[in-house]
Write a protein that holds these residues in place. Structure first.
Motif, PDB file in Angstrom:
ATOM      1  N   VAL A   8       0.842  -1.202   0.000  1.00  0.00           N
ATOM      2  CA  VAL A   8       0.000   0.000   0.000  1.00  0.00           C
ATOM      3  C   VAL A   8       0.875   1.249   0.000  1.00  0.00           C
ATOM      4  N   VAL A   9       1.863   1.294   0.866  1.00  0.00           N
ATOM      5  CA  VAL A   9       2.749   2.458   0.957  1.00  0.00           C
ATOM      6  C   VAL A   9       3.481   2.667  -0.368  1.00  0.00           C
ATOM      7  N   GLU A  10       3.961   1.585  -0.959  1.00  0.00           N
ATOM      8  CA  GLU A  10       4.679   1.682  -2.234  1.00  0.00           C
ATOM      9  C   GLU A  10       3.772   2.240  -3.328  1.00  0.00           C
ATOM     10  N   LEU A  11       2.534   1.763  -3.399  1.00  0.00           N
ATOM     11  CA  LEU A  11       1.591   2.270  -4.395  1.00  0.00           C
ATOM     12  C   LEU A  11       1.296   3.751  -4.184  1.00  0.00           C
ATOM     13  N   VAL A  12       1.036   4.140  -2.945  1.00  0.00           N
ATOM     14  CA  VAL A  12       0.729   5.543  -2.641  1.00  0.00           C
ATOM     15  C   VAL A  12       1.919   6.432  -2.998  1.00  0.00           C
ATOM     16  N   ASP A  33      -1.092   6.771   8.212  1.00  0.00           N
ATOM     17  CA  ASP A  33      -0.813   5.564   9.006  1.00  0.00           C
ATOM     18  C   ASP A  33      -1.527   4.369   8.363  1.00  0.00           C
ATOM     19  N   TYR A  34      -0.882   3.770   7.378  1.00  0.00           N
ATOM     20  CA  TYR A  34      -1.539   2.690   6.642  1.00  0.00           C
ATOM     21  C   TYR A  34      -1.699   1.423   7.474  1.00  0.00           C
ATOM     22  N   ALA A  35      -0.835   1.170   8.417  1.00  0.00           N
ATOM     23  CA  ALA A  35      -1.036   0.007   9.295  1.00  0.00           C
ATOM     24  C   ALA A  35      -2.348   0.180  10.052  1.00  0.00           C
ATOM     25  N   GLY A  36      -2.599   1.359  10.585  1.00  0.00           N
ATOM     26  CA  GLY A  36      -3.843   1.633  11.301  1.00  0.00           C
ATOM     27  C   GLY A  36      -5.053   1.603  10.396  1.00  0.00           C
ATOM     28  N   LEU A  37      -4.929   2.176   9.198  1.00  0.00           N
ATOM     29  CA  LEU A  37      -6.058   2.189   8.253  1.00  0.00           C
ATOM     30  C   LEU A  37      -6.412   0.776   7.787  1.00  0.00           C
ATOM     31  N   ALA A  39      -5.778  -2.008   9.507  1.00  0.00           N
ATOM     32  CA  ALA A  39      -6.351  -2.689  10.675  1.00  0.00           C
ATOM     33  C   ALA A  39      -7.802  -2.280  10.902  1.00  0.00           C
ATOM     34  N   ALA A  40      -8.148  -1.044  10.566  1.00  0.00           N
ATOM     35  CA  ALA A  40      -9.520  -0.556  10.732  1.00  0.00           C
ATOM     36  C   ALA A  40     -10.430  -0.988   9.587  1.00  0.00           C
ATOM     37  N   GLY A  41      -9.890  -1.673   8.591  1.00  0.00           N
ATOM     38  CA  GLY A  41     -10.698  -2.120   7.452  1.00  0.00           C
ATOM     39  C   GLY A  41     -11.076  -0.990   6.515  1.00  0.00           C
ATOM     40  N   GLN A  42     -10.294   0.075   6.480  1.00  0.00           N
ATOM     41  CA  GLN A  42     -10.641   1.240   5.681  1.00  0.00           C
ATOM     42  C   GLN A  42      -9.916   1.311   4.338  1.00  0.00           C
ATOM     43  N   VAL A  43      -8.977   0.404   4.107  1.00  0.00           N
ATOM     44  CA  VAL A  43      -8.242   0.379   2.840  1.00  0.00           C
ATOM     45  C   VAL A  43      -8.823  -0.735   1.979  1.00  0.00           C
ATOM     46  N   HIS A  44      -9.269  -0.370   0.783  1.00  0.00           N
ATOM     47  CA  HIS A  44      -9.846  -1.318  -0.166  1.00  0.00           C
ATOM     48  C   HIS A  44      -8.959  -1.301  -1.403  1.00  0.00           C
ATOM     49  N   ASN A  68      -8.622   8.827   0.377  1.00  0.00           N
ATOM     50  CA  ASN A  68      -7.515   8.681  -0.562  1.00  0.00           C
ATOM     51  C   ASN A  68      -7.948   7.773  -1.702  1.00  0.00           C
ATOM     52  N   VAL A  69      -7.590   8.149  -2.912  1.00  0.00           N
ATOM     53  CA  VAL A  69      -7.715   7.291  -4.094  1.00  0.00           C
ATOM     54  C   VAL A  69      -6.341   7.291  -4.740  1.00  0.00           C
TER      55      VAL A  69
END
Length: 142
Positions: A8-12, A33-37, A39-44, A68-69
């Motif tokens: 995810v971080v690499e793509l962003v 904070d992608y680890a947190g996002l 974990a919260a189920g907010q990254v698709h 974010n997109v």
């Protein structure tokens, strides 16, 4: 999850790197904070072996926030961003929310034009210091 976060971080980083020179600073999604996002189920995400794109969705009381997109640069112009935003609209409806909102840097004019074509309306502009201003947008869902 560490592998997911790294991808995810690499793509962003790839998706937003061209905007650094335009804005004069790193866009906020590059430092989230992608680890947190995750974990919260907010990254698709979309993509099979390689992450092609992602959208970060944050439910709010009356609206779904598109935080974010991001689309891998070689895939720009192929409709993936539009499909991710359509997914956000479907998710908002599933959650019983009447609208989707997002924000972007005012210097990201290409993105603003796309959002307007997709039915988003500018609701406000807020100062963002030396980065210019933030454009707030909303789309009411039928």
């Amino acid at each position: 999850m560490a592998d997911d976060r790294a991808a995810v971080v690499e793509l962003v980083e790839q998706a937003y790197q061209p905007w650094v020179a335009v804005i004069g600073a790193r866009p906020a999604p590059m430092d989230a904070d992608y680890a947190g996002l995750i974990a919260a189920g907010q990254v698709h995400v979309t993509g099979a072996d390689v992450l092609d794109g992602l959208i970060v969705l944050v439910p709010e009381p009356d609206v779904l926030l598109v935080e974010n997109v991001a689309v891998r640069p070689p895939l720009h112009g192929r409709g993936l961003g539009r499909r991710l935003l359509a997914f956000a609209e479907d998710e908002a409806r599933r959650l019983g929310l009447a609208a989707v909102r997002l924000y972007t840097n005012g210097k990201m004019s290409r993105n603003i034009e796309l959002y307007e074509k997709l039915g988003y309306e500018i609701t406000d502009r807020q100062p963002a210091g030396e980065r210019g201003h933030v454009v707030l947008m909303r789309k009411h869902l039928p």
